[in-house]
Scaffold this motif. Structure first.
Motif, PDB file in Angstrom:
ATOM      1  N   TYR A 247      92.331  89.038  21.708  1.00  0.00           N
ATOM      2  CA  TYR A 247      93.537  88.953  20.873  1.00  0.00           C
ATOM      3  C   TYR A 247      93.336  89.761  19.587  1.00  0.00           C
ATOM      4  O   TYR A 247      94.210  90.539  19.181  1.00  0.00           O
ATOM      5  CB  TYR A 247      93.801  87.483  20.562  1.00  0.00           C
TER       6      TYR A 247
ATOM      7  N   GLU B 265      91.240  92.221  19.082  1.00  0.00           N
ATOM      8  CA  GLU B 265      91.153  93.656  19.383  1.00  0.00           C
ATOM      9  C   GLU B 265      92.538  94.242  19.607  1.00  0.00           C
ATOM     10  O   GLU B 265      92.869  95.303  19.091  1.00  0.00           O
ATOM     11  CB  GLU B 265      90.286  93.874  20.633  1.00  0.00           C
ATOM     12  N   ALA B 266      93.343  93.512  20.382  1.00  0.00           N
ATOM     13  CA  ALA B 266      94.672  94.028  20.726  1.00  0.00           C
ATOM     14  C   ALA B 266      95.532  94.192  19.483  1.00  0.00           C
ATOM     15  O   ALA B 266      96.357  95.096  19.412  1.00  0.00           O
ATOM     16  CB  ALA B 266      95.349  93.098  21.719  1.00  0.00           C
ATOM     17  N   LYS B 267      95.342  93.339  18.506  1.00  0.00           N
ATOM     18  CA  LYS B 267      96.168  93.398  17.299  1.00  0.00           C
ATOM     19  C   LYS B 267      95.461  94.102  16.143  1.00  0.00           C
ATOM     20  O   LYS B 267      95.926  94.036  15.009  1.00  0.00           O
ATOM     21  CB  LYS B 267      96.584  91.976  16.881  1.00  0.00           C
ATOM     22  N   ASN B 268      94.343  94.736  16.449  1.00  0.00           N
ATOM     23  CA  ASN B 268      93.565  95.436  15.428  1.00  0.00           C
ATOM     24  C   ASN B 268      93.265  94.524  14.227  1.00  0.00           C
ATOM     25  O   ASN B 268      93.422  94.898  13.069  1.00  0.00           O
ATOM     26  CB  ASN B 268      94.288  96.704  14.956  1.00  0.00           C
ATOM     27  N   ILE B 269      92.840  93.312  14.544  1.00  0.00           N
ATOM     28  CA  ILE B 269      92.541  92.333  13.495  1.00  0.00           C
ATOM     29  C   ILE B 269      91.036  92.296  13.263  1.00  0.00           C
ATOM     30  O   ILE B 269      90.257  92.229  14.221  1.00  0.00           O
ATOM     31  CB  ILE B 269      93.052  90.933  13.912  1.00  0.00           C
TER      32      ILE B 269
ATOM     33  N   ALA C 208      99.780  88.996  11.714  1.00  0.00           N
ATOM     34  CA  ALA C 208     100.386  90.278  12.086  1.00  0.00           C
ATOM     35  C   ALA C 208      99.290  91.275  12.463  1.00  0.00           C
ATOM     36  O   ALA C 208      98.105  91.037  12.207  1.00  0.00           O
ATOM     37  CB  ALA C 208     101.194  90.819  10.910  1.00  0.00           C
ATOM     38  N   GLU C 209      99.698  92.398  13.034  1.00  0.00           N
ATOM     39  CA  GLU C 209      98.739  93.464  13.344  1.00  0.00           C
ATOM     40  C   GLU C 209      98.077  93.963  12.067  1.00  0.00           C
ATOM     41  O   GLU C 209      98.665  93.908  10.993  1.00  0.00           O
ATOM     42  CB  GLU C 209      99.458  94.631  14.030  1.00  0.00           C
ATOM     43  N   ASP C 210      96.864  94.473  12.191  1.00  0.00           N
ATOM     44  CA  ASP C 210      96.096  95.058  11.077  1.00  0.00           C
ATOM     45  C   ASP C 210      95.746  94.046   9.978  1.00  0.00           C
ATOM     46  O   ASP C 210      95.466  94.427   8.844  1.00  0.00           O
ATOM     47  CB  ASP C 210      96.852  96.241  10.434  1.00  0.00           C
ATOM     48  N   THR C 211      95.765  92.755  10.324  1.00  0.00           N
ATOM     49  CA  THR C 211      95.426  91.733   9.334  1.00  0.00           C
ATOM     50  C   THR C 211      93.915  91.500   9.313  1.00  0.00           C
ATOM     51  O   THR C 211      93.231  91.720  10.315  1.00  0.00           O
ATOM     52  CB  THR C 211      96.141  90.409   9.695  1.00  0.00           C
TER      53      THR C 211
ATOM     54  N   ARG D 159      88.330  98.249  11.633  1.00  0.00           N
ATOM     55  CA  ARG D 159      89.686  97.767  11.885  1.00  0.00           C
ATOM     56  C   ARG D 159      90.535  97.597  10.627  1.00  0.00           C
ATOM     57  O   ARG D 159      91.695  97.213  10.710  1.00  0.00           O
ATOM     58  CB  ARG D 159      89.633  96.421  12.601  1.00  0.00           C
TER      59      ARG D 159
END
Lengths: 287, 115
Positions: free
Chosen positions: A81, A83-87, A166-169, A272
């Motif tokens: 999860y 990785e997919a959201k670049n967290i 959110a993404e990139d968090t 990330r």
């Protein structure tokens, strides 16, 4: 409902609360069950299905199964999860009182315009830490483990459903203050950060080696107090390097701000981390 | 006291195996516990007696096998026994060692009555 204790949900003492949202909590199935078990004693929550008639023939099944397989499976799910959201997910571990929450407060405040943060707080009781984090404006979910001494991957998985980062968090997971038990439980984090403070013994890394063995970064906090305590920085690092020669160190004080820039640089260097867009020429790390 | 949560994880896994094999009880279970796994055998014994009560493992004969620690030196390649995570290489004194054995925490086998 359980007829022994009267609990209306699962066999558990763990609750998850989204701070700032309408109050809600959920019981978890999982290890928090053991507190429930200790408190109420052994009892059945459901009637077992009747077993088939046995033939009396013994069978040995060679399982070779990791005891923590279920936790590790949940951890891998969390990792996917993230990785997919670049967290970037950091698992912050330490003894109680090392200054994890103060470090988070300052970090979230100083970098609030540069990065998006979300926080999962783990404590046995109360939402005091989550309330402090909520005051910085960052989304936060509190996990109360009851008498549990660590977070596990399933608790984090469920907390993520409340948090919905959110993404990139950058997700900061503040584990239960305990230098022993959290070491064994992978949460799916990107990196593990162990925090010690100079008010503790400088031999802590070899007294509690498991935590230092599994961490990538060691923050040495409260260095403003060094003149008043008997803490040898080099001795502490030497002990920690014996356990984990690859461990990185940053010395800082979350209270007065010394060394915080190094910690922010470390954060910014993670693959990330994506900075919020800022106009060219106006960028500065801290205000 | 993470040992009790370890025991409860074993109970869950054993219950799953029993269900898959339609067994109503388990006769024996064998665990492998690494000396460097972070689980204390004494604490595990204590947690075991409490954790298995009224579970599928209540009657099971248990066997815990302690797996000794071993490491390999990243500098000179020597394989040697270790009792802690910070034992240096006995030949070159390097702390750059990789633990190769002793972190195990495993259910090795389960014996039950087949249907």
């Amino acid at each position: 409902m359980c007829t022994t204790c009267g609990c209306s949900s699962h066999e558990d003492g763990v609750s998850i609360t989204r701070i700032g949202a309408e109050h809600q909590h959920q019981h978890l199935s999982g290890w928090g069950r053991f507190w429930h078990f200790l408190w109420y004693g052994p009892h059945q929550h459901s009637v077992p299905a009747p077993a088939a008639v046995s033939t009396g023939e013994k069978k040995t099944i060679h399982l070779e199964q990791d005891i923590l397989a279920k936790n590790n499976q949940s951890a891998q799910r969390n990792r996917g999860y993230f990785e997919a959201k670049n967290i970037l997910a950091l698992n912050l571990v330490s003894s109680p009182g090392s200054g994890k929450t103060a470090l988070l407060e300052r970090t979230l405040h100083d970098l609030r315009e540069k990065m998006n943060f979300a926080v999962i707080e783990g404590d046995q009781q109360t939402t005091q830490d989550a309330d402090r984090i909520a005051a910085t404006g960052a989304p936060v979910v509190q996990i109360n483990t009851g008498q549990g001494c660590h977070l596990d991957a399933d608790m984090v998985y469920r907390a993520l459903h409340e948090l919905r980062p959110a993404e990139d968090t950058v997700v900061m997971i503040e584990n239960v203050g305990n230098l022993v038990c959290p070491a064994m439980f992978d949460l799916g984090e990107t990196a593990r950060v162990v925090i010690i403070s100079v008010t503790e013994g400088d031999d802590k890394p070899i007294k509690y080696p498991d935590m230092f063995h599994s961490a990538q970064l060691c923050l040495i906090n409260k260095i403003d107090l060094l003149p008043y305590v008997k803490f040898d920085l080099e001795r502490a690092k030497d002990f920690a390097r014996r356990v984990n020669p690859n461990l990185e160190f940053i010395e800082l004080s979350a209270t007065v701000g010394t060394g915080m820039q190094s910690w922010y640089q470390w954060l910014l260097a993670r693959p990330r981390v994506k900075l919020n867009p800022t106009p060219v020429g106006t960028y500065s790390l801290v205000h | 006291m993470h040992e009790l949560s370890i025991v409860l994880s074993v109970v869950d896994a054993a219950a799953q195996v029993a269900q898959e094999n339609q067994a109503e009880r388990i006769d024996a279970i064998e665990l492998e516990i690494g000396a460097l796994s972070g689980v204390e055998l004494d604490a595990l014994e204590f947690a075991w007696s409490e954790g298995i009560k009224r579970s599928i493992l209540a009657q099971a004969e248990k066997k815990f096998t302690l797996i000794p620690g071993k490491a390999e030196c990243s500098d000179c390649g020597l394989s040697f026994p270790v009792t802690t995570l910070y034992d240096p290489c006995p030949i070159c004194n390097s702390y750059f060692v990789q633990v190769t054995q002793g972190r195990e925490l495993k259910i090795k086998s389960i014996t039950l009555e087949a249907v």
